[in-house]
Structures are given as C-alpha cells and as structure tokens.
Design a protein around this motif. Structure first.
Motif, short mmCIF file in Angstrom:
data_model
loop_
_atom_site.label_atom_id
_atom_site.label_comp_id
_atom_site.label_asym_id
_atom_site.label_seq_id
_atom_site.Cartn_x
_atom_site.Cartn_y
_atom_site.Cartn_z
N UNK A 153 7.74 -2.77 -3.91
CA UNK A 153 5.81 -2.61 -5.18
C UNK A 153 5.53 -3.84 -4.75
N UNK A 154 5.91 -4.98 -4.09
CA UNK A 154 5.29 -5.83 -3.55
C UNK A 154 5.57 -6.36 -1.65
N UNK A 155 4.54 -7.20 -1.17
CA UNK A 155 4.70 -7.27 -0.19
C UNK A 155 4.46 -9.17 -0.41
N UNK A 214 1.79 -3.90 5.85
CA UNK A 214 2.26 -5.53 5.58
C UNK A 214 2.10 -5.44 6.94
N UNK A 215 2.47 -4.84 8.15
CA UNK A 215 2.54 -5.11 9.46
C UNK A 215 1.06 -5.45 9.99
N UNK A 216 0.33 -5.43 10.35
CA UNK A 216 -0.98 -5.55 9.88
C UNK A 216 -1.37 -7.52 9.44
N UNK A 228 0.67 -1.75 0.11
CA UNK A 228 -0.45 0.09 0.01
C UNK A 228 0.91 1.07 -0.19
N UNK A 229 1.63 1.24 0.94
CA UNK A 229 3.05 2.50 1.14
C UNK A 229 3.90 2.74 -0.09
#
Length: 244
Positions: free
Chosen positions: A236-238, A204-206, A149-150
């Motif tokens: 760009x990705x997690x 990511x943390x969530x 998202x960021x």
C-alpha cells in the motif's frame, strides 16, 4: 483545483475523515523508522507538512529536538495544543513546502502520510527535496512515506459514505490525468460543504531515480508500516529511507 489543500486542510472535517490515521498508526510508523536508522540522543528532527503534529509529538517524546512546519493554520493550532498538553518544546512554523528553507541542519527529515504530489508540476512537487538536501549534514536521514500508485489503481474504492456525529461524509474517487482525485461532500445540519483532493501519481522507479539524481542514497525501501519489503502490486505504501 491547484490550491485544494488550503480549504480542505483548514476545514473542521479533515481530521474526521482521516480519523483512522491516529496516534497508534503514527506510533507504528515511528517505531519502524527508529528501528532502521541510528540517531544521536538529541537529534534534530524536521517534520515537513506536520499537520496536527501527531508524528512531531512522538519524536519529541523520544527526546529529539523537533521542528514541524505546515501551511494550515488550523492544523498548526491543533499541533500547538498537543505540544502544550504534553509540555514539549516543539518549534512550529507556518510555511509552504515549496519554499521552506532554514539555515539549521537536521539529523532527520521526514515527509509522511503522502504529504507530496499536491501540485501540478514536477518542479513544485520535488522542490522540497532539493531544499531538504541542503538542510542535511552528510550522514543525515530522510524518510519519505507516499502512496503506491499500482496498489491504489488495483484497489481503488470508487465511492463510500460514513456518518460521523451530525455529519454525513460522502467520498468519490477517480484516477484522471495521472492523478488520484477525490471529491468530499459533507452534509451537516442541512448545510452542504464540498472539498477536493488531487495528488499526482509517481511510480517508485521514477521517484528513486529522481531522488538519487538530487544526491540521496536509498538504503531501504518498504511497502508498509510493518517494514515488509516493497511489492509493486501488493504494497500500500512506498516508504524510502534515504541518507545524504
């Protein structure tokens, strides 16, 4: 907008818009995955929201026992054509990701190319992770590939258009109510078709906190298909490699 994916994924234009997500792109991700996990020779692989089967095909060509499921009849038909073309014994199932569950246990489950976040509630969006956990043996892997998202917020392209054959495809994007929303307008031979996308944005943390509460152990977090370390602003990705 709750069921936007039904119309969009069953349209003839979906794969044209995402033609850049091709076999080479899928092969790159597959090689990254296999370089970071250890699977038995005839491992059982579940490809969730498998679409037209580009990842399922590659896994099967590696000798794995592959099952793929998707809600879109159109995409499943194309996956079936591909598996017959290459004479691969892939099992294809039509199912909703919120409710899919089988008694079979898998060595690897994958959820790739942002096949997540389509629904309104967290309960619906995370339902498959709970079900998947029950379809895994101890030591099995889950690979989760989702947008960052960021990075998206920093690099959002508000609108663009492209000409593909006889079609002119215009896309507009915005972030609203913690979702990335896209409107796709296709003009073809004096006919106009409109589609939408809407994906909930999870940092990511969530995600990692939620997934660890389910019971997953996160063993690798990457930010792109090259396997570079995740950077919240620049990746760009997690991509999470998880283990039960």
């Amino acid at each position: 907008m709750n069921s936007w994916f039904k119309d969009w994924f069953d349209s003839d234009f979906y794969l044209k818009v995402y033609s850049h997500r091709n076999d080479a792109d899928a092969r790159k991700l597959l090689e990254f995955i296999l370089a970071n996990i250890s699977l038995p020779k005839r491992a059982k692989v579940l490809d969730s929201s498998c679409g037209n089967g580009r990842h399922s095909i590659l896994f099967a060509q590696k000798g794995f026992d592959v099952t793929g499921f998707d809600l879109s009849l159109n995409l499943l038909k194309q996956a079936n054509v591909a598996k017959e073309k290459f004479n691969l014994p892939i099992k294809l199932i039509r199912a909703d990701i919120r409710t899919f569950h089988v008694k079979e246990k898998f060595d690897l489950i994958v959820n790739l190319f942002t096949s997540f976040g389509y629904f309104v509630s967290d309960e619906e969006n995370f339902a498959f992770f709970y079900n998947a956990f029950g379809m895994m043996e101890s030591g099995s892997y889950f690979i989760f590939d989702y947008l960052n998202p960021k990075f998206l917020q920093k690099n959002l392209v508000g609108s663009d258009s492209q000409k593909i054959g006889e079609s002119t495809i215009m896309q507009s994007r915005r972030i609203r109510d913690n979702r990335i929303e896209k409107e796709i307008i296709v003009n073809k031979l004096n006919e106009t078709y409109k589609f939408q996308e809407s994906v909930k944005l999870y940092p990511k943390d969530f995600l990692t906190e939620k997934l660890m509460k389910i019971g997953f152990s996160i063993i690798n977090t990457s930010g792109d298909y090259d396997g570079n370390n995740f950077n919240e602003m620049n990746s760009p990705r997690i991509i999470l490699i998880m283990k039960k």
